[in-house]
Design a protein around this motif. Structure first.
Motif, PDB file in Angstrom:
ATOM      1  N   ARG A   1       0.840  -1.194   0.000  1.00  9.93           N
ATOM      2  CA  ARG A   1       0.000   0.000   0.000  1.00  9.93           C
ATOM      3  C   ARG A   1       0.875   1.244   0.000  1.00  9.93           C
ATOM      4  O   ARG A   1       1.910   1.290   0.634  1.00  9.93           O
ATOM      5  N   SER A   2       0.448   2.234  -0.691  1.00  9.39           N
ATOM      6  CA  SER A   2       1.184   3.490  -0.735  1.00  9.39           C
ATOM      7  C   SER A   2       1.116   4.178   0.616  1.00  9.39           C
ATOM      8  O   SER A   2       0.117   4.104   1.315  1.00  9.39           O
TER       9      SER A   2
ATOM     10  N   ASP B   1      -4.635  13.458  -0.085  1.00  6.84           N
ATOM     11  CA  ASP B   1      -4.334  14.883  -0.175  1.00  6.84           C
ATOM     12  C   ASP B   1      -2.853  15.141  -0.409  1.00  6.84           C
ATOM     13  O   ASP B   1      -2.472  16.165  -0.965  1.00  6.84           O
ATOM     14  N   ASP B   2      -1.978  14.205  -0.011  1.00  9.19           N
ATOM     15  CA  ASP B   2      -0.553  14.342  -0.306  1.00  9.19           C
ATOM     16  C   ASP B   2      -0.308  14.241  -1.810  1.00  9.19           C
ATOM     17  O   ASP B   2       0.469  15.006  -2.373  1.00  9.19           O
TER      18      ASP B   2
ATOM     19  N   ILE C   1      12.755  16.481  -4.401  1.00  3.56           N
ATOM     20  CA  ILE C   1      11.864  16.565  -3.247  1.00  3.56           C
ATOM     21  C   ILE C   1      11.263  15.187  -2.961  1.00  3.56           C
ATOM     22  O   ILE C   1      10.765  14.510  -3.860  1.00  3.56           O
ATOM     23  N   ASP C   2      11.308  14.808  -1.701  1.00  2.00           N
ATOM     24  CA  ASP C   2      10.701  13.564  -1.252  1.00  2.00           C
ATOM     25  C   ASP C   2       9.187  13.748  -1.257  1.00  2.00           C
ATOM     26  O   ASP C   2       8.643  14.555  -0.493  1.00  2.00           O
ATOM     27  N   GLY C   3       8.510  13.041  -2.114  1.00  2.00           N
ATOM     28  CA  GLY C   3       7.055  13.159  -2.234  1.00  2.00           C
ATOM     29  C   GLY C   3       6.304  12.800  -0.972  1.00  2.00           C
ATOM     30  O   GLY C   3       5.143  13.174  -0.798  1.00  2.00           O
ATOM     31  N   PHE C   4       6.947  12.092  -0.058  1.00  2.00           N
ATOM     32  CA  PHE C   4       6.316  11.733   1.209  1.00  2.00           C
ATOM     33  C   PHE C   4       6.518  12.813   2.268  1.00  2.00           C
ATOM     34  O   PHE C   4       5.953  12.738   3.348  1.00  2.00           O
TER      35      PHE C   4
ATOM     36  N   ASP D   1       4.891  21.303   0.211  1.00  2.00           N
ATOM     37  CA  ASP D   1       4.155  22.557   0.402  1.00  2.00           C
ATOM     38  C   ASP D   1       5.081  23.768   0.345  1.00  2.00           C
ATOM     39  O   ASP D   1       4.738  24.788  -0.256  1.00  2.00           O
ATOM     40  N   ASP D   2       6.249  23.666   0.967  1.00  2.89           N
ATOM     41  CA  ASP D   2       7.198  24.785   0.964  1.00  2.89           C
ATOM     42  C   ASP D   2       7.681  25.100  -0.446  1.00  2.89           C
ATOM     43  O   ASP D   2       7.762  26.269  -0.841  1.00  2.89           O
TER      44      ASP D   2
END
Length: 84
Positions: free
Chosen positions: A4-5, A10-11, A57-60, A66-67
């Protein structure tokens, strides 16, 4: 590993919005360079650097996403000639 991811819905949406903003900024940079006689390599260099930054950027890491999205939006406003 259960297959599972680890992303919440929302991420994934935040990451997609960040990439969409990147594409808008890229378009604005290209359009601006066409309208001015500025150094044509400058937009290309900035676009390349932005794409590298997005890939790094780490997608997690939601805060990092957001930054960076906020930074992209600010730069887009700057390039577009708008004020926040």
């Amino acid at each position: 590993m259960n297959g599972r991811s680890q992303w919440r819905l929302d991420d994934a949406a935040a990451h997609a919005r960040m990439r969409e903003t990147l594409l808008k900024l890229r378009s604005a940079l290209i359009e601006t360079s066409r309208q001015t006689s500025d150094n044509e390599t400058a937009p290309s260099t900035e676009i390349r650097d932005l794409h590298r930054a997005v890939r790094s950027i780490d997608g997690f890491d939601r805060r990092a996403v957001d930054d960076f999205a906020t930074a992209l939006e600010a730069r887009l406003l700057e390039v577009s000639g708008e004020r926040a």
